[in-house]
Design a protein around this motif. Structure first.
Motif, mmCIF file in Angstrom:
data_model
loop_
_atom_site.group_PDB
_atom_site.id
_atom_site.type_symbol
_atom_site.label_atom_id
_atom_site.label_comp_id
_atom_site.label_asym_id
_atom_site.label_seq_id
_atom_site.Cartn_x
_atom_site.Cartn_y
_atom_site.Cartn_z
ATOM 1 N N MET A 1 33.510 43.877 27.454
ATOM 2 C CA MET A 1 32.308 44.131 28.237
ATOM 3 C C MET A 1 32.756 44.828 29.511
ATOM 4 O O MET A 1 33.779 44.464 30.090
ATOM 5 C CB MET A 1 31.580 42.827 28.567
ATOM 6 N N SER A 2 32.002 45.827 29.942
ATOM 7 C CA SER A 2 32.474 46.594 31.095
ATOM 8 C C SER A 2 31.353 46.925 32.061
ATOM 9 O O SER A 2 30.176 46.983 31.694
ATOM 10 C CB SER A 2 33.151 47.894 30.622
ATOM 11 N N LEU A 3 31.763 47.112 33.308
ATOM 12 C CA LEU A 3 30.880 47.543 34.390
ATOM 13 C C LEU A 3 31.544 48.717 35.087
ATOM 14 O O LEU A 3 32.773 48.758 35.198
ATOM 15 C CB LEU A 3 30.685 46.434 35.425
ATOM 16 N N VAL A 4 30.753 49.644 35.569
ATOM 17 C CA VAL A 4 31.269 50.735 36.395
ATOM 18 C C VAL A 4 30.542 50.673 37.723
ATOM 19 O O VAL A 4 29.342 50.955 37.804
ATOM 20 C CB VAL A 4 31.058 52.108 35.733
ATOM 21 N N PHE B 1 38.359 35.493 31.850
ATOM 22 C CA PHE B 1 39.162 36.580 32.409
ATOM 23 C C PHE B 1 38.272 37.755 32.798
ATOM 24 O O PHE B 1 37.476 38.248 31.991
ATOM 25 C CB PHE B 1 40.215 37.057 31.407
ATOM 26 N N ILE B 2 38.414 38.175 34.052
ATOM 27 C CA ILE B 2 37.759 39.384 34.539
ATOM 28 C C ILE B 2 38.852 40.273 35.121
ATOM 29 O O ILE B 2 39.685 39.813 35.896
ATOM 30 C CB ILE B 2 36.711 39.074 35.626
ATOM 31 N N ALA B 3 38.870 41.540 34.718
ATOM 32 C CA ALA B 3 39.863 42.491 35.228
ATOM 33 C C ALA B 3 39.143 43.628 35.939
ATOM 34 O O ALA B 3 37.978 43.912 35.669
ATOM 35 C CB ALA B 3 40.719 43.038 34.084
ATOM 36 N N ALA B 4 39.844 44.254 36.869
ATOM 37 C CA ALA B 4 39.262 45.375 37.605
ATOM 38 C C ALA B 4 40.327 46.430 37.855
ATOM 39 O O ALA B 4 41.518 46.119 37.954
ATOM 40 C CB ALA B 4 38.665 44.912 38.934
ATOM 41 N N THR B 5 39.894 47.677 37.951
ATOM 42 C CA THR B 5 40.826 48.767 38.207
ATOM 43 C C THR B 5 40.095 49.962 38.790
ATOM 44 O O THR B 5 38.907 50.170 38.527
ATOM 45 C CB THR B 5 41.556 49.192 36.912
ATOM 46 N N ASN B 6 40.817 50.744 39.597
ATOM 47 C CA ASN B 6 40.277 52.019 40.068
ATOM 48 C C ASN B 6 40.925 53.183 39.322
ATOM 49 O O ASN B 6 40.721 54.341 39.668
ATOM 50 C CB ASN B 6 40.497 52.181 41.581
ATOM 51 N N ARG B 7 41.687 52.860 38.291
ATOM 52 C CA ARG B 7 42.369 53.873 37.502
ATOM 53 C C ARG B 7 41.703 54.024 36.134
ATOM 54 O O ARG B 7 40.981 53.141 35.671
ATOM 55 C CB ARG B 7 43.851 53.509 37.337
ATOM 56 N N ASP C 1 42.740 41.674 39.606
ATOM 57 C CA ASP C 1 42.410 42.910 40.312
ATOM 58 C C ASP C 1 43.560 43.899 40.167
ATOM 59 O O ASP C 1 44.724 43.514 40.110
ATOM 60 C CB ASP C 1 42.157 42.596 41.786
ATOM 61 N N GLU C 2 43.235 45.185 40.126
ATOM 62 C CA GLU C 2 44.225 46.258 39.955
ATOM 63 C C GLU C 2 45.087 45.999 38.716
ATOM 64 O O GLU C 2 46.322 46.071 38.758
ATOM 65 C CB GLU C 2 45.101 46.390 41.213
ATOM 66 N N ILE C 3 44.436 45.722 37.605
ATOM 67 C CA ILE C 3 45.143 45.395 36.356
ATOM 68 C C ILE C 3 46.011 46.553 35.874
ATOM 69 O O ILE C 3 47.007 46.348 35.173
ATOM 70 C CB ILE C 3 44.120 44.996 35.261
ATOM 71 N N GLY C 4 45.678 47.778 36.289
ATOM 72 C CA GLY C 4 46.468 48.937 35.876
ATOM 73 C C GLY C 4 47.872 48.944 36.442
ATOM 74 O O GLY C 4 48.729 49.703 35.982
ATOM 75 N N GLU C 5 48.136 48.100 37.446
ATOM 76 C CA GLU C 5 49.470 48.023 38.056
ATOM 77 C C GLU C 5 50.366 46.996 37.370
ATOM 78 O O GLU C 5 51.520 46.849 37.739
ATOM 79 C CB GLU C 5 49.348 47.658 39.541
ATOM 80 N N VAL D 1 35.862 40.733 30.717
ATOM 81 C CA VAL D 1 35.021 41.731 31.387
ATOM 82 C C VAL D 1 35.933 42.668 32.166
ATOM 83 O O VAL D 1 36.827 42.219 32.881
ATOM 84 C CB VAL D 1 34.011 41.065 32.348
ATOM 85 N N LEU D 2 35.713 43.971 32.030
ATOM 86 C CA LEU D 2 36.481 44.972 32.756
ATOM 87 C C LEU D 2 35.557 45.680 33.740
ATOM 88 O O LEU D 2 34.525 46.233 33.346
ATOM 89 C CB LEU D 2 37.101 45.996 31.800
ATOM 90 N N ILE D 3 35.907 45.638 35.018
ATOM 91 C CA ILE D 3 35.111 46.272 36.069
ATOM 92 C C ILE D 3 35.860 47.507 36.554
ATOM 93 O O ILE D 3 36.966 47.415 37.068
ATOM 94 C CB ILE D 3 34.859 45.311 37.247
#
Length: 463
Positions: free
Chosen positions: A327-330, A299-305, A262-266, A187-189
């Motif tokens: 699967m994603s959430l915004v 696995f759940i990942a999150a990013t603000n990017r 959290d902050e997977i983009g980093e 899941v990507l948040i």
């Protein structure tokens, strides 16, 4: 050493025994706030401030659950985990920012959860609920399912707007799909900073099968670059300089629970390929090992990017992006859920007043109007910090005015709000202690030296 028996007016819905909770914490003010919160749930509590008292108190108080600080005046709390686990207690550790390795070791030694400081009391209460469910299972009592249901209800997001109701519905749908799949989909948040991505991740965990399993929150942006591979994937003794023992990584420590990245983009590009391999094959290999171990975690990942844009620019692997985005959430920013502003402000105000023993706050009409008109660039996190600061400033009056909010034309950052909140709390403690620094430090649960340092930091001077 403090021992307090609590009696609650609330009816216990599923427990047939009064659970005993031991709080091992040298920050006295925080420990007292925890005890007050647990009072409402009919727990019997004891509080000690150091390792020696923690070992001695079990002679008269056999805890079912232990809330254990990792840094104590006379030793490391991690050394107490085998002691309490050996006495059939369920342990949740409380660790400061950056102590990820301690969290991994704690899970290996038998702790079921860890919370990163600063800790929100409601998050801690949810952890207690999870520990309680585990203790019930260990005692072969048939109540764990009911306790999990109540824990989920307690984790529900606040808000009545269409935007937040849509998020709740999506989380419910994701939980149903995850429950019916032997290999949990990732899941990507997505969402701006401060919108509550971590809350959504925990709610997904609590809503799924295995909610009594570990929930590990990993901030990819805060892990040291030279240690991030070892922390995530683990290592074998002798794999590199300083690897003095075998150590599982966070992926292993999550077991069949949830790993929240959290902050997977980093995450560095070099490790993105290794993470992709784990997600594809559901196997992990420690650094320096030839043995692969199965991965059962969700696995759940999150990013603000914008990961899609990053992947097009070469800053993030496209194949990993597609693998995460099953699967994603915004999460909606606060400006898209304006109808929730007053509800959230009143909730955070009540939460702060309970924590510090202040009267129930009341907002003036002008203050609420200011809350509605401010743009809230820091979203829910900024709102929480600012409301907490305002409640501390208004103090015993219990009346939050426009002046207490101090919303400027230039927008405050979350870090400045935290600093002002800390300053307001220190000024209040000094006032209560009639400018006695030692007494104020004891009220705040910090050392006199730490108190002096923070006074200089905030330019607080006393006669």
């Amino acid at each position: 050493m403090r021992l307090a028996n609590f009696v609650s007016d609330e009816k216990s819905t599923s427990i047939k025994q009064q659970f005993k909770i031991l709080i091992v914490e040298d920050e006295v003010l925080f420990a007292r706030a925890v005890m007050r919160r647990l009072q409402k749930a009919n727990y019997e509590c004891a509080h000690v401030e150091n390792v020696e008292d923690a070992r001695n108190i079990v002679k008269q108080f056999s805890p079912d659950i232990v809330l254990l600080d990792m840094r104590l005046p006379d030793g490391n709390g991690i050394d107490l985990i085998p002691f309490f686990v050996g006495k059939s207690a369920t342990v949740t550790v409380m660790t400061a920012h950056g102590e990820i390795s301690d969290a991994v070791n704690a899970m290996k030694l038998g702790a079921i959860d860890y919370l990163k400081k600063p800790i929100d009391l409601e998050e801690l209460f949810l952890s207690v609920k999870k520990a309680e469910a585990t203790a019930l299972q260990n005692n072969s009592l048939d109540y764990s399912r009911q306790r999990n249901v109540h824990a989920i209800e307690g984790a529900e997001m606040l808000g009545e707007s269409h935007a937040i109701q849509s998020i709740k519905a999506q989380i419910t749908r994701i939980s149903q799909i995850v429950a019916n799949d032997s290999i949990p989909p990732t899941v990507l948040i997505n969402g701006e900073t401060g919108t509550g991505k971590d809350v959504a991740a925990r709610l997904i965990h609590l809503s799924c099968h295995g909610n009594d399993k570990p929930f590990l929150h990993v901030d990819c942006a805060s892990l040291p670059a030279e240690l991030i591979e070892s922390e995530l994937f683990g290592h074998e003794k002798g794999a590199f300089t300083g690897a003095t023992d075998n150590r599982p990584g966070l992926i292993e420590a999550a077991e069949d629970g949830t790993l929240f990245l959290d902050e997977i983009g980093e995450l560095p590009l070099a490790l993105q390929a290794k993470l992709l391999n784990v997600l594809e094959r559901r196997m992990v290999r420690r650094i320096g090992s030839t043995k692969e171990r199965p991965v059962l975690a969700r696995f759940i990942a999150a990013t603000n990017r914008d990961l899609h844009e990053m992947s097009l620019q070469g800053g993030f692997r496209q194949d990993l992006y597609y693998r995460l985005n099953v699967m994603s959430l915004v999460m909606p920013p606060l400006r898209e859920r304006l109808g929730d502003l007053v509800l959230l402000a009143e909730h955070f105000a009540s939460q702060t007043s309970r924590r510090y023993g202040l009267p129930k706050p009341v907002f003036t009409p002008e203050a609420l109007d200011k809350v509605r008109k401010y743009s809230w660039p820091g979203n829910v996190r900024e709102l929480k910090h600012l409301i907490s600061r305002a409640v501390l400033l208004c103090g015993e009056l219990g009346r939050v005015t426009e002046g207490d909010l101090a919303l400027p034309g230039a927008q405050l950052s979350s870090s400045s709000l935290l600093g002002e909140t800390e300053k307001a709390l220190m000024l209040r403690a000094l006032s209560n202690a009639k400018n006695n620094v030692s007494k104020a430090a004891r009220e705040l649960g910090i050392s006199r030296m730490a108190m002096r340092y923070r006074m200089e930091k905030h330019n607080i001077q006393i006669d």
